[in-house]
Scaffold this motif. Sequence first.
Motif, PDB file in Angstrom:
ATOM      1  N   ASN A  86       3.230  -2.320   9.757  1.00 40.37           N
ATOM      2  CA  ASN A  86       3.053  -2.789   8.389  1.00 40.37           C
ATOM      3  C   ASN A  86       2.558  -1.639   7.518  1.00 40.37           C
ATOM      4  OD1 ASN A  86       2.949  -4.830   6.359  1.00 40.37           O
ATOM      5  ND2 ASN A  86       0.747  -4.928   6.590  1.00 40.37           N
ATOM      6  N   VAL A  87       3.109  -1.538   6.328  1.00 44.88           N
ATOM      7  CA  VAL A  87       2.617  -0.605   5.311  1.00 44.88           C
ATOM      8  C   VAL A  87       2.533  -1.394   4.009  1.00 44.88           C
ATOM      9  CG1 VAL A  87       3.070   1.490   3.980  1.00 44.88           C
ATOM     10  CG2 VAL A  87       3.710   1.400   6.387  1.00 44.88           C
ATOM     11  N   CYS A  88       1.397  -1.332   3.355  1.00 45.45           N
ATOM     12  CA  CYS A  88       1.306  -1.989   2.053  1.00 45.45           C
ATOM     13  C   CYS A  88       0.483  -1.109   1.109  1.00 45.45           C
ATOM     14  CB  CYS A  88       0.714  -3.386   2.174  1.00 45.45           C
ATOM     15  SG  CYS A  88      -0.894  -3.465   2.928  1.00 45.45           S
ATOM     16  N   VAL A  89       0.924  -1.083  -0.132  1.00 38.53           N
ATOM     17  CA  VAL A  89       0.236  -0.336  -1.181  1.00 38.53           C
ATOM     18  C   VAL A  89       0.085  -1.281  -2.366  1.00 38.53           C
ATOM     19  CG1 VAL A  89       0.355   1.647  -2.741  1.00 38.53           C
ATOM     20  CG2 VAL A  89       1.197   1.865  -0.395  1.00 38.53           C
ATOM     21  N   CYS A  90      -1.111  -1.327  -2.945  1.00 41.87           N
ATOM     22  CA  CYS A  90      -1.356  -2.185  -4.107  1.00 41.87           C
ATOM     23  C   CYS A  90      -0.354  -1.837  -5.208  1.00 41.87           C
ATOM     24  CB  CYS A  90      -2.768  -1.983  -4.633  1.00 41.87           C
ATOM     25  SG  CYS A  90      -4.042  -2.505  -3.490  1.00 41.87           S
ATOM     26  N   LEU A 127      -0.044   7.765   3.951  1.00 39.22           N
ATOM     27  CA  LEU A 127      -0.277   6.906   5.108  1.00 39.22           C
ATOM     28  C   LEU A 127       0.724   7.193   6.218  1.00 39.22           C
ATOM     29  CD1 LEU A 127      -1.019   3.583   3.203  1.00 39.22           C
ATOM     30  CD2 LEU A 127      -2.653   4.854   4.620  1.00 39.22           C
ATOM     31  N   MET A 128       1.985   7.356   5.848  1.00 41.92           N
ATOM     32  CA  MET A 128       3.020   7.631   6.849  1.00 41.92           C
ATOM     33  C   MET A 128       2.843   9.020   7.465  1.00 41.92           C
ATOM     34  SD  MET A 128       4.743   4.953   7.355  1.00 41.92           S
ATOM     35  CE  MET A 128       6.015   5.702   8.384  1.00 41.92           C
ATOM     36  N   THR A 129       2.427   9.996   6.666  1.00 46.16           N
ATOM     37  CA  THR A 129       2.172  11.346   7.188  1.00 46.16           C
ATOM     38  C   THR A 129       1.018  11.310   8.190  1.00 46.16           C
ATOM     39  OG1 THR A 129       3.002  12.343   5.155  1.00 46.16           O
ATOM     40  CG2 THR A 129       1.597  13.716   6.536  1.00 46.16           C
ATOM     41  N   LEU A 130      -0.021  10.548   7.879  1.00 45.73           N
ATOM     42  CA  LEU A 130      -1.143  10.397   8.804  1.00 45.73           C
ATOM     43  C   LEU A 130      -0.702   9.682  10.077  1.00 45.73           C
ATOM     44  CD1 LEU A 130      -4.094  10.756   9.524  1.00 45.73           C
ATOM     45  CD2 LEU A 130      -4.598   8.692   8.186  1.00 45.73           C
ATOM     46  N   ALA A 131       0.113   8.644   9.945  1.00 50.52           N
ATOM     47  CA  ALA A 131       0.626   7.931  11.122  1.00 50.52           C
ATOM     48  C   ALA A 131       1.417   8.879  12.011  1.00 50.52           C
ATOM     49  CB  ALA A 131       1.491   6.748  10.693  1.00 50.52           C
ATOM     50  N   GLU A 132       2.257   9.696  11.403  1.00 47.88           N
ATOM     51  CA  GLU A 132       3.048  10.662  12.178  1.00 47.88           C
ATOM     52  C   GLU A 132       2.138  11.663  12.887  1.00 47.88           C
ATOM     53  OE1 GLU A 132       6.857  13.658  11.638  1.00 47.88           O
ATOM     54  OE2 GLU A 132       5.715  13.084   9.867  1.00 47.88           O
ATOM     55  N   ALA A 135      -2.587  -7.691  18.241  1.00 47.15           N
ATOM     56  CA  ALA A 135      -3.602  -7.546  19.287  1.00 47.15           C
ATOM     57  C   ALA A 135      -3.558  -6.155  19.917  1.00 47.15           C
ATOM     58  CB  ALA A 135      -3.410  -8.614  20.354  1.00 47.15           C
ATOM     59  N   LYS A 136      -2.380  -5.535  19.931  1.00 46.81           N
ATOM     60  CA  LYS A 136      -2.203  -4.219  20.539  1.00 46.81           C
ATOM     61  C   LYS A 136      -2.392  -3.077  19.547  1.00 46.81           C
ATOM     62  CE  LYS A 136       1.261  -5.677  23.917  1.00 46.81           C
ATOM     63  NZ  LYS A 136       2.658  -5.477  24.310  1.00 46.81           N
ATOM     64  N   LYS A 137      -2.669  -3.403  18.307  1.00 48.00           N
ATOM     65  CA  LYS A 137      -2.749  -2.392  17.260  1.00 48.00           C
ATOM     66  C   LYS A 137      -3.676  -1.258  17.678  1.00 48.00           C
ATOM     67  CE  LYS A 137      -3.511  -4.287  13.462  1.00 48.00           C
ATOM     68  NZ  LYS A 137      -4.086  -4.916  12.304  1.00 48.00           N
ATOM     69  N   SER A 138      -3.227  -0.055  17.505  1.00 45.11           N
ATOM     70  CA  SER A 138      -4.015   1.110  17.879  1.00 45.11           C
ATOM     71  C   SER A 138      -4.858   1.633  16.729  1.00 45.11           C
ATOM     72  CB  SER A 138      -3.087   2.221  18.372  1.00 45.11           C
ATOM     73  OG  SER A 138      -2.339   1.781  19.477  1.00 45.11           O
ATOM     74  N   ALA A 139      -4.360   1.507  15.512  1.00 47.94           N
ATOM     75  CA  ALA A 139      -5.089   2.056  14.370  1.00 47.94           C
ATOM     76  C   ALA A 139      -4.693   1.327  13.093  1.00 47.94           C
ATOM     77  CB  ALA A 139      -4.783   3.541  14.216  1.00 47.94           C
ATOM     78  N   SER A 195      -2.697   0.381   3.025  1.00 48.23           N
ATOM     79  CA  SER A 195      -3.000   0.457   4.456  1.00 48.23           C
ATOM     80  C   SER A 195      -1.709   0.494   5.255  1.00 48.23           C
ATOM     81  CB  SER A 195      -3.854  -0.733   4.894  1.00 48.23           C
ATOM     82  OG  SER A 195      -3.112  -1.930   4.781  1.00 48.23           O
ATOM     83  N   ALA A 196      -1.843   0.956   6.483  1.00 48.68           N
ATOM     84  CA  ALA A 196      -0.719   0.978   7.423  1.00 48.68           C
ATOM     85  C   ALA A 196      -1.265   0.632   8.804  1.00 48.68           C
ATOM     86  CB  ALA A 196      -0.038   2.347   7.446  1.00 48.68           C
ATOM     87  N   ASP A 197      -0.547  -0.204   9.517  1.00 49.61           N
ATOM     88  CA  ASP A 197      -0.913  -0.574  10.884  1.00 49.61           C
ATOM     89  C   ASP A 197      -0.044   0.223  11.835  1.00 49.61           C
ATOM     90  OD1 ASP A 197      -2.614  -2.483   9.799  1.00 49.61           O
ATOM     91  OD2 ASP A 197      -1.101  -4.051   9.900  1.00 49.61           O
TER      92      ASP A 197
END
Length: 131
Positions: free
Chosen positions: A71-75, A87-92, A23-27, A45-47
Amino acid sequence: FCPGLTAMGSQYLQTRVFMESMAKKSAVLVALAQNDDGAERILGSADLHLEDVRAVGGAAAGGECVGYVTNVCVCPEARRRGIGQGLMTLAESLCIDYGATELLLHVEPHNSGANALYQSLGFRERSRVTA
């Protein structure tokens, strides 16, 4: 969820914490690829949850802004192609833009691929929780 926590109260707590986090997810960060027919498909995707804990504890309490990857998931067919790293670089980058001083995450000890990725990005283990 921790399979070792079987008591109804433990399962309830895990569910509640997960739902509150979502519910608090920012992106939600999404990696897309285009098929030959022009349609897009999701590769991963990454939450990301960003929280200004100064608002919770107040500046006098030593609070700060922190990011938490929930959460991070890759097919499977897209793994080992840099999707998780991107995804992690973008999150950072989003955390830095927001003013966060830390980026936290959790990972299961047996998830060797994810552990190797996070270590290659400079993450280090702070604590370990056992059930």
